[in-house]
Write an enzyme that holds these catalytic residues in place. Structure first.
Site, PDB file in Angstrom:
ATOM      1  N   LYS A 124       0.866  -1.180   0.000  1.00  0.00           N
ATOM      2  CA  LYS A 124       0.000   0.000   0.000  1.00  0.00           C
ATOM      3  C   LYS A 124       0.902   1.230   0.000  1.00  0.00           C
ATOM      4  O   LYS A 124       2.054   1.169   0.445  1.00  0.00           O
ATOM      5  CB  LYS A 124      -0.899   0.023   1.246  1.00  0.00           C
ATOM      6  N   ASP A 164      -6.894   4.255  -5.115  1.00  0.00           N
ATOM      7  CA  ASP A 164      -7.545   4.106  -3.822  1.00  0.00           C
ATOM      8  C   ASP A 164      -8.207   5.459  -3.539  1.00  0.00           C
ATOM      9  O   ASP A 164      -8.446   6.236  -4.478  1.00  0.00           O
ATOM     10  CB  ASP A 164      -6.520   3.732  -2.744  1.00  0.00           C
TER      11      ASP A 164
END
Length: 440
Positions: A124, A164
């Site tokens: 991430k 995201d």
């Protein structure tokens, strides 16, 4: 003190709050299994390996605003675990992110990705930059500067970022363009691209659609159907939008959606066409939808959890359901909670939910893994220079979510435990096996 407690205490001492919460929640659900296999896990330092990122990359991003002033933001990439395949996980642009944010999201991503059955690891990243109040040129310049640093650490067989929160197809386009300039390569390093230049048809819909597919199959295992059920949805972004659309297509009536400013209740069911029409040019879709729909009411600065419904789909953000919200949801007679957002239900709320034994709870790492599944479809498409139609993508997504539902159901029946345990158990065993067999 047990091996598990030792590991958790060491992580707690690091004072990474969200990361500790994610790790403790995951391992607590597997405590019995971990204790039974303590000798093997401790000998191979499995828990330490799983909770220590392979690397944390932090860099400065220098860019120029429209007034010619130089601005500086922080960039991050936490490459957590690649035992199953190349690192995979989104990029988040939001003001309040830090290393702790990306550690907890990256940790979750390892196991979510493992559940897809696809060869992908967990990562991430992102930045404390926000596009709010920025011009198109400022967003473009920031993305180009961000990629000028990030490109050193990513690649189609190394690390494949995606979008995201705060990173839509627009930002992905700028990031991908800069990556090509820097590497002189056209490959599948970024997913979530426009289908015009290597993106997957159906990728935008995948997380929301996948959420409804797994909900549908797990309800059917209980002899229930989505058709005719009422649904409360939080959020109004990508996941919520397509969850609303697919739930409606499957015969359910969606009553709500929300944003940070409030929620809308439509007793006749959300008008999907109107929803998407309003979303194109709205600064507050919740309020604007209510003004255009006579059956809709706008509730400012409130969350939708007091609305009675058969199914609750939290699709907005982390920890949006607290203990009091959970009590309200349970008292409303809800039969299913399926998490479209990452970790939308806090630990205290889960205690309330788990006390309601007949309530079907589908955790985020299983319920919202349709998006990352489709990301791998995009990687496959790009590596083979082939074309996937929307129907091909949707059929494969449906199959993936059904296989996951079947695997989880099998574990639940064999162990007598819940679906959170099933998701954690399945993903944990896969990752541990890969770590041990590769000597990682």
């Amino acid at each position: 003190m047990s091996y598990l407690n030792d590991v958790l205490e060491n992580i707690k001492a690091e004072k990474d709050g969200k990361f500790y919460e994610a790790v403790s929640e995951f391992f607590d659900s597997l405590k019995e299994y971990i204790d039974e296999n303590e000798e093997f896990l401790k000998k191979n330092a499995i828990l330490e390996k799983l909770t220590t990122p392979d690397r944390i990359i932090q860099f400065k991003v220098v860019w120029n605003d429209d007034n010619g002033n130089e601005r500086v933001n922080n960039g991050y990439r936490v490459q957590f675990n690649n035992s199953l395949g190349p690192y995979k996980g989104g990029l988040r642009f939001a003001e309040n992110v830090n290393v702790d944010t990306f550690k907890f999201l990256g940790f979750e991503q390892i196991f979510k990705n493992a559940l897809t059955g696809q060869p992908i690891g967990g990562a991430k990243g992102g930045s404390d930059f926000t596009s709010k109040g920025k011009s198109e040129n400022e967003i473009k310049r920031f993305c180009q500067s961000f990629m000028s640093e990030l490109f050193k650490y990513i690649g189609p067989y190394q690390d494949v970022p995606a979008g995201d929160i705060g990173v839509s197809s627009r930002e992905i386009g700028y990031l991908f363009g800069q990556y090509k300039k820097l590497t002189n390569q056209f490959n599948g390093t970024l997913t979530g691209k426009n289908p015009l230049y290597g993106g997957l048809n159906g990728r935008s819909e995948a997380t929301g659609y996948g959420l409804l597919y797994i909900t549908k199959y797990l309800l059917e295992n209980r002899g229930l159907s989505l058709e005719g059920k009422t649904v409360v949805v939080s959020g109004a972004g990508n996941v919520a939008s397509f969850a609303i659309k697919k739930a409606t297509e499957l015969g359910a009536k969606v009553l709500t959606f929300s944003n940070s400013k409030g929620y809308v209740l439509d007793e006749e069911g959300i008008d999907v066409d109107l929803f998407f029409e309003v979303s194109k040019n709205s600064n507050n879709i919740v309020k604007d939808y209510a003004e255009k729909r006579s059956s809709a009411k706008y509730f400012e600065s409130e969350k939708p959890w007091k609305v009675k419904a058969d199914i609750v789909l939290p699709c907005a953000t982390e920890n949006e359901i607290n203990r009091e919200d959970a009590k309200t949801i349970v008292s409303n007679g809800t039969i299913c909670i399926a998490e479209g957002a990452n970790m939308p239900t806090d630990n205290e709320a889960k205690e309330v939910i788990f006390n309601k034994k007949d309530l079907l709870y589908i955790p985020a790492k299983a319920a919202n893994c349709g998006g990352v599944s489709s990301s791998l479809f995009e990687m496959s498409q790009d590596s083979g220079y082939v074309y996937w139609s929307s129907s091909m993508s949707d059929k494969q997504l449906d199959r993936t979510m059904k296989n996951l539902a079947d695997d989880m159901e099998k574990v639940v029946k064999e162990t007598g435990k819940d679906y959170q345990y099933a998701a954690n158990y399945l993903s944990f065993k896969k990752v541990v096996k890969a770590i041990v067999e590769q000597g990682l």
